[in-house]
Design an enzyme around this catalytic site. Sequence first.
Site, short mmCIF file in Angstrom:
data_model
loop_
_atom_site.label_atom_id
_atom_site.label_comp_id
_atom_site.label_asym_id
_atom_site.label_seq_id
_atom_site.Cartn_x
_atom_site.Cartn_y
_atom_site.Cartn_z
N LYS A 195 -8.80 2.70 -7.98
CA LYS A 195 -7.36 2.68 -7.66
C LYS A 195 -7.11 1.54 -6.66
O LYS A 195 -7.93 1.34 -5.74
CB LYS A 195 -7.03 4.04 -7.04
CG LYS A 195 -5.58 4.34 -6.77
CD LYS A 195 -5.46 5.79 -6.29
CE LYS A 195 -4.02 6.23 -6.10
NZ LYS A 195 -3.94 7.67 -5.73
N SER A 216 -0.92 10.19 -8.60
CA SER A 216 -0.72 8.77 -8.45
C SER A 216 -1.88 7.92 -8.96
O SER A 216 -1.72 6.72 -9.14
CB SER A 216 -0.46 8.43 -6.98
OG SER A 216 -1.58 8.76 -6.17
N SER A 222 -3.28 13.97 -6.75
CA SER A 222 -3.25 12.65 -7.39
C SER A 222 -4.50 12.27 -8.15
O SER A 222 -4.50 11.24 -8.84
CB SER A 222 -2.93 11.57 -6.35
OG SER A 222 -1.56 11.61 -6.02
#
Lengths: 65, 468
Positions: free
Chosen positions: B82, B158, B182
């Site tokens: 990420k 996310s 997330s």
Amino acid sequence: MRPSDTEDPVDRYARAAALAAGLTIDDTWWPSIVRHLGVLLARAASLEAQGDPTPPADPAPVFTP
Amino acid sequence: MTLTGDRPADAVAIADDVRAGRMAATDVAHHALAAIKSGDAEINSFTSVLTERALLDAGRIDESIAAGQNPGPLAGVPFAVKNLFDVAGEVTLAGSRINADDTPATADAVAVARLTDAGAVLVGSLNMDEYAYGFTNENSHYGPCRNPHDPDRVAGGSSGGSAAAVAAGFVPVTLGSDTNGSVRVPATLCGVFGLKPTYGRISRRGVFPFCPSLDHVGVLARSVRDLAVTFDVLHGHDPDDPVSVDRPREVTADQLDRGLGDLRLGVSDGYFARGGVPEALEVVAVMAEALGIHRRVTLAEAGRARSAAMVITACEGSQLHLDDLRDRAGDFDPMTRDRFLAGALVPASAYLVAQRFRQWFRAEVNRALASVDVFLAPATPFTAPLIGQREAIVDGETVLTQPYLGCYTQPLSFVGLPVLSVPVGGYGLPLGVQLVAAPYREAALLRVAAELERRRLCGVVEVARQWT
């Protein structure tokens, strides 16, 4: 819009708090911000009545699992 | 990347082949890079691809094997992170336009360094919601990350890029972060495994924060054994991370074959037995029945725990960005901006009541976990929504799609519990089940997940299309 132009207490509070915090907020953003803030305040208020959190032994607990 | 067979290989299989000399790490890296080039224009899971670094690192792995050395348990395994993880020489975007003005990171995040020290090869950074504040990865700056099972649908957030890249078969393992769900939400919507370990168990040093008292580093993978091997490499005390816990490291990978043994299993009821579409609840019931679980676990006031998590998230998150909210609010994603601005206006009393509630809830959860080792709960209330879909119908009520996706994950991460989300297919689009344990009992979660995978009660949901 000035703070005195609205009767919604969340809106009035938000505008005053934003001013004090030095946040310059575009007029078009206010409806969304006030909606989000209203949800957060309502959710916080729902916690007041729960459990036995008061009086807290530690007023600002540091979280550990 | 398929490499051999008709399904993408998992990390353990790749590492075995590389260590045994059956496959060169450089070839594996080329394969992953080709798959990303072929498929990611459609999925949009990567925000940067590190071709030069990947090939250099892979070459070093091959050299070490040629020299008779063991490069580690993840030898030659391509992975991606990420884009809130620091990567040396790259700007840590955290999904934002604002951070694009920052100078590049001078070192890898600790989690990235631990994986590369174990032989893994970093191939790129991944799409995410701006500053991790979202459950759909509909990023206005870098575009939405699309679900490989249906590119018209969200990947979840996310850590959407982290889930989509594994589901699409670009890489077998990725890193994400989980503050309110997330890792688990996108893992579920994309049909892959997700592990959010206990709060403080994996170092967050070099990870751009969202909400410091809730942030966790997590892993997304194609198999339970990949999660275990990766967790074993990642966890351990970091004296330079203020919330890192100083506990002995443990090896979980060699416990996966122990079966359920004497583990006491339960299934959640109350809050977790309602509020989702029937299929989202059915997957839990089916799994519980197959395992013969009759013990019920009730977490009192889980709905209020979600409320408190929202308040703490908004307050802590907004404080991190106060200067930018004052000086350049127009550069935020509008959805993020309005929620951060609202959070900046919440009175301190609201934040404190939420933290006090958290202590109360933690005691309640620990009480519930005294009689059970692992319990099951739904992972998401529905399957992946369409990109741009703002509302959904649940139990005849209209809910806001984006925040509601976290309704089952938020109360659990709120008190730092380890949670493993296992993917379940057979419902058109992927669904999932959360396995939940007391703090520091990741090994028990992985044992249960391995048994479920062995019995085919869960497993990576294969995407019909492969990119190679």
